[in-house]
Design a protein around this motif. Sequence first.
Motif, mmCIF file in Angstrom:
data_model
loop_
_atom_site.group_PDB
_atom_site.id
_atom_site.type_symbol
_atom_site.label_atom_id
_atom_site.label_comp_id
_atom_site.label_asym_id
_atom_site.label_seq_id
_atom_site.Cartn_x
_atom_site.Cartn_y
_atom_site.Cartn_z
ATOM 1 N N ARG A 8 0.833 -1.195 0.000
ATOM 2 C CA ARG A 8 0.000 0.000 0.000
ATOM 3 C C ARG A 8 0.870 1.247 0.000
ATOM 4 N N LEU A 9 0.553 2.190 -0.880
ATOM 5 C CA LEU A 9 1.303 3.437 -0.974
ATOM 6 C C LEU A 9 1.031 4.272 0.274
ATOM 7 N N PRO A 10 2.082 4.732 0.971
ATOM 8 C CA PRO A 10 1.857 5.607 2.128
ATOM 9 C C PRO A 10 1.061 6.851 1.717
ATOM 10 N N ASN A 11 0.188 7.270 2.578
ATOM 11 C CA ASN A 11 -0.705 8.392 2.254
ATOM 12 C C ASN A 11 0.058 9.653 1.886
ATOM 13 N N GLU A 12 1.216 9.886 2.541
ATOM 14 C CA GLU A 12 1.933 11.138 2.294
ATOM 15 C C GLU A 12 2.510 11.226 0.894
ATOM 16 N N TYR A 13 2.571 10.065 0.185
ATOM 17 C CA TYR A 13 3.134 10.075 -1.170
ATOM 18 C C TYR A 13 2.055 10.122 -2.251
ATOM 19 N N SER A 14 0.803 10.193 -1.867
ATOM 20 C CA SER A 14 -0.291 10.092 -2.833
ATOM 21 C C SER A 14 -0.245 11.199 -3.880
ATOM 22 N N ALA A 15 0.149 12.416 -3.465
ATOM 23 C CA ALA A 15 0.107 13.556 -4.380
ATOM 24 C C ALA A 15 1.390 13.727 -5.177
ATOM 25 N N ILE A 17 11.365 3.084 -10.447
ATOM 26 C CA ILE A 17 12.038 1.913 -9.861
ATOM 27 C C ILE A 17 13.560 2.093 -9.829
ATOM 28 N N GLN A 18 14.079 3.229 -10.377
ATOM 29 C CA GLN A 18 15.513 3.485 -10.359
ATOM 30 C C GLN A 18 15.847 4.450 -9.226
ATOM 31 N N TRP A 19 16.914 4.154 -8.498
ATOM 32 C CA TRP A 19 17.385 5.030 -7.414
ATOM 33 C C TRP A 19 18.908 4.972 -7.393
ATOM 34 N N GLU A 20 19.511 6.072 -7.853
ATOM 35 C CA GLU A 20 20.963 6.129 -7.973
ATOM 36 C C GLU A 20 21.578 6.837 -6.768
ATOM 37 N N PRO A 21 22.899 6.662 -6.580
ATOM 38 C CA PRO A 21 23.562 7.346 -5.454
ATOM 39 C C PRO A 21 23.378 8.855 -5.472
ATOM 40 N N HIS A 22 23.410 9.439 -6.678
ATOM 41 C CA HIS A 22 23.265 10.901 -6.730
ATOM 42 C C HIS A 22 21.862 11.311 -6.290
ATOM 43 N N ASP A 23 20.864 10.401 -6.483
ATOM 44 C CA ASP A 23 19.519 10.704 -5.981
ATOM 45 C C ASP A 23 19.521 10.754 -4.455
ATOM 46 N N GLN A 24 20.229 9.804 -3.848
ATOM 47 C CA GLN A 24 20.306 9.788 -2.392
ATOM 48 C C GLN A 24 21.036 11.026 -1.873
ATOM 49 N N THR A 25 22.105 11.427 -2.609
ATOM 50 C CA THR A 25 22.848 12.615 -2.209
ATOM 51 C C THR A 25 21.965 13.850 -2.259
ATOM 52 N N THR A 26 21.213 13.963 -3.351
ATOM 53 C CA THR A 26 20.307 15.103 -3.482
ATOM 54 C C THR A 26 19.279 15.120 -2.367
ATOM 55 N N LEU A 27 18.762 13.927 -2.044
ATOM 56 C CA LEU A 27 17.776 13.841 -0.963
ATOM 57 C C LEU A 27 18.406 14.246 0.377
ATOM 58 N N ASN A 87 8.973 14.354 -3.100
ATOM 59 C CA ASN A 87 9.006 13.641 -4.384
ATOM 60 C C ASN A 87 10.151 12.628 -4.417
ATOM 61 N N LEU A 88 11.317 13.064 -3.898
ATOM 62 C CA LEU A 88 12.456 12.147 -3.872
ATOM 63 C C LEU A 88 12.211 10.981 -2.916
ATOM 64 N N GLU A 89 11.619 11.258 -1.757
ATOM 65 C CA GLU A 89 11.312 10.178 -0.807
ATOM 66 C C GLU A 89 10.332 9.189 -1.425
ATOM 67 N N ALA A 90 9.329 9.700 -2.172
ATOM 68 C CA ALA A 90 8.360 8.818 -2.826
ATOM 69 C C ALA A 90 9.057 7.949 -3.869
ATOM 70 N N ARG A 91 9.984 8.573 -4.648
ATOM 71 C CA ARG A 91 10.728 7.796 -5.645
ATOM 72 C C ARG A 91 11.587 6.729 -4.995
ATOM 73 N N LYS A 92 12.185 7.090 -3.865
ATOM 74 C CA LYS A 92 13.010 6.109 -3.157
ATOM 75 C C LYS A 92 12.140 4.949 -2.679
ATOM 76 N N TRP A 93 10.938 5.264 -2.160
ATOM 77 C CA TRP A 93 10.040 4.209 -1.679
ATOM 78 C C TRP A 93 9.592 3.313 -2.820
ATOM 79 N N THR A 94 9.174 3.908 -3.945
ATOM 80 C CA THR A 94 8.721 3.087 -5.077
ATOM 81 C C THR A 94 9.860 2.250 -5.639
ATOM 82 N N GLY A 132 4.048 8.682 -6.716
ATOM 83 C CA GLY A 132 2.855 8.060 -6.133
ATOM 84 C C GLY A 132 1.752 7.895 -7.156
ATOM 85 N N ALA A 133 1.557 8.914 -7.999
ATOM 86 C CA ALA A 133 0.528 8.825 -9.042
ATOM 87 C C ALA A 133 0.856 7.718 -10.033
ATOM 88 N N ALA A 134 2.129 7.614 -10.421
ATOM 89 C CA ALA A 134 2.533 6.547 -11.345
ATOM 90 C C ALA A 134 2.352 5.177 -10.697
#
Length: 862
Positions: A225-232, A255-265, A513-520, A236-238
């Motif tokens: 189940r998608l966490p409610n905070e990522y719905s918008a 479904i992709q999460w690179e190191p630079h994404d984590q750094t940005t987050l 948005n980055l946290e949602a991408r990391k979760w997905t 989350g929409a995808a």
Amino acid sequence: MPDVNETIIKWLHGQQDWLQQATETLLTDGCLSDAKLDEMVAYLKTSEGQAVTNHRQFGGLATHATAAGELRLTEIGDVSGIENLAPRQPLNFGKGNLCVIYGHNGSGKSGYTRLLTKVCGKPQADDLKPNVFEAPPAERRCKVSYSENGVASDIEWPANSAPIDALRSVDIFDAETAVAYLTEETAATYTPPSVALFEELVSVCNRIKEKLQSEQQALVSMLPRLPNEYSATQAGAAYRGLKSTTAEADIEPIIQWEPHDQTTLDQLVERLKTADPGQLARNKRNTKQQINQLLSKLKSVVTAFGKDRLDSIRSLRADATNKRRMAKEASKVESAELDGVGTDTWRSLWQAARIYSQTAYPGQQYPVTDDARCVLCHQELGEQAQQRLMDFESFVQGRLETEAKAAEESYRQALAELPLGLTEEQSVTACQAAGLSDGPWQRRLMELWRKIANTRSALLDHESKGNVEPVDWPTDIIEELSNRAQALEREAAQHDEDGKHFDRAQAAQEMLNLEARKWTAQQAAAIRTELERLRKVAIYENWKRSTNSQGISRKAGEIGEQVITQMFVERFNRELKALGASRIKVELCKSRTTKGKSLHKLRLKGAQTGRDLPESVLSEGERRIVGLAAFLADVVEQPHAAPFVFDDPISSLDHDYEWHVAVRLAELAQTRQVLVFTHRLSLYGAMEDAAKKVGDAWKSDHLQQLCIESFSGTAGHPAHQAVWNANTKKANNILLQRLDEARKVGETSGAEAYRGLAQGICSDFRKLLERTVEDDLLNQVVRRHRRSVTTDNRLAPLPLISHEDCQLIDDMMTKYSCYEHSQSSEVPVFIPEADELRADIESLKAWREIFRKRPEGSIASG
């Protein structure tokens, strides 16, 4: 109906082959078993089953029909705990086709009808209740007797249990049935085989669809189940919008999460957390400085142990070794008495002696030979000893020795200049200062420092155990450290910028948005599994669409229009006419087709608005006669001879409609059993006349008239033949039998007991006198509760009536009217003694015998 069959075959050849195969199975086997159904489901899933073919012949269409047979209801008995029915003996419907059961209100007619409605499985059947005025019964049951094609059956039926299948074809008309035909859409009860085939196909499609639905429901989504905070968020929409048509490329962003994404987050989290961006910038630059220091140290140390430096040290070592070898070879002083001159030990000894000589012979050049002693053994120096010391000094001060010493010094200096790496503790401290406290970084640097330390140690040991490998330039580590330093500078610059202006809301949204991408991205495997499930579900949806029965229903409607609707309407119009209701402006029309069945509804004919319904316009009697016509039109032409049951069919009808109904019921009884429950004596009499209209012989064989009554809180008791429903001759004898019984009771229990019974005999004798006038004196020309005056062969005996006949009956009527009608309290009524009452009853019996024979044979028998 070959044209209809050809139409059906042509339509089938336009359907998928699985449906054609199902049709052939139905035509051959009559039904589709569960095993066959499973085979059909499997075939539907294949490309062959989905293909449209035209190779099947459907020869079974010509023989697809319903078998007919005769069904008769025999009796209902042993009733216990059902309604208020408790008959002392079974209600037997006789051997003829027409049975009329009369009973006053509350006598049990409706109870029997409700029981039959439930036993026969009619849709309008309600659950049967026990007698609410008595304690709940221990058991609730009855026994139903019937025959099929002459084979008798007795069924013990528990109340409200499953209907008796053999009796489902019994047709029952009551008030609710009349209302249903008038207000609801109805399907024709009898469906021709050609149309029944479509109904069966609809059923097969529904069963297959249910099977596919069950299999499809087993494909349960395992998507977290998608966490409610990522719905918008976009991710989350995808995630929520995954479909069977979603391509792999469409899910890559979530479904992709690179190191630079984590750094940005991490940077966004840090920026949002800090309250002083300037201080954070300074901290980042301090960390950057530590990284640069670590980089500088690393580069210098690695350079010192690189291939070029190792080659240089090895070259110096080789040069020193070679020159020392040459110096040793030149150190062979001829005057020397011992070996080893020129060795390191010897040179050390010589150098120590040189230093000591300045103590023994200060200011004199070494070696002192004139008038001197040996500085080592203190013996006087002889000529040879003096010469030997001079030779040694010449050797030490020679060119080769000097070169050897220089080479050795260069080599020593090179080793001395080898830098030290960091110890484990120093490395941990440096990593922490540079913000590299995570395990992998420490491990990588530790391994590098350890390799440097081992290489240095080997070089200091002159690589005695073999040459060591040079330390490779750690490009990846240096590049990463450099990148980290640059990133820190960029982050510091960003913090400087944040100190001037910072859109915190936008940064928070970017972080979400980055946290949602990391979760997905963490659900990548589940997402791919879900896509596979959705694709399977889509395949099932396609299969289920193949089972949609709308096309079958449409075709059933077309065929039904030919073989059902037109004939149904014609029958309805004929029934209206037969029931004397042609003037009522109603018509039966097809309303729609559903699940292969054609539905019909009554509507007003010629109404201007088109919105008024028959039930809101017609009178109560008109509604009843129209409902009866629709019922008869629906059921009369069924191929099986099943009983008809009518519960008060003439309720609210006038005498004209009543007669037409009686005649129609008698006509129906010529081909099948008809049971009529009524509380109106007029219909009771009309049914007798209608039976006579068919023929006296037929009436004698088929008409049975019964009476049921209530007694002591229970109902449904079949009554013995009584004065009111027996012929006058038999009624006379019944009264005489009752008088004999009353006399016996009086003799046993006294006059009061006799008078209680005699009162009823007197009352019934008064009724018998009335019937004597109708049946005997007037020869049944006119009868109560009968609409017609019957003159056929009945008027001729009327002139034979004499004044004495009239006087006799008139006197009797006067004498016994007091027992039928209430009298003044001032004129007491006395019950005749048994002898007097018998004499009067006997006199009427004797008169009837004489009257019937006057003249002999000229008056018809009653």
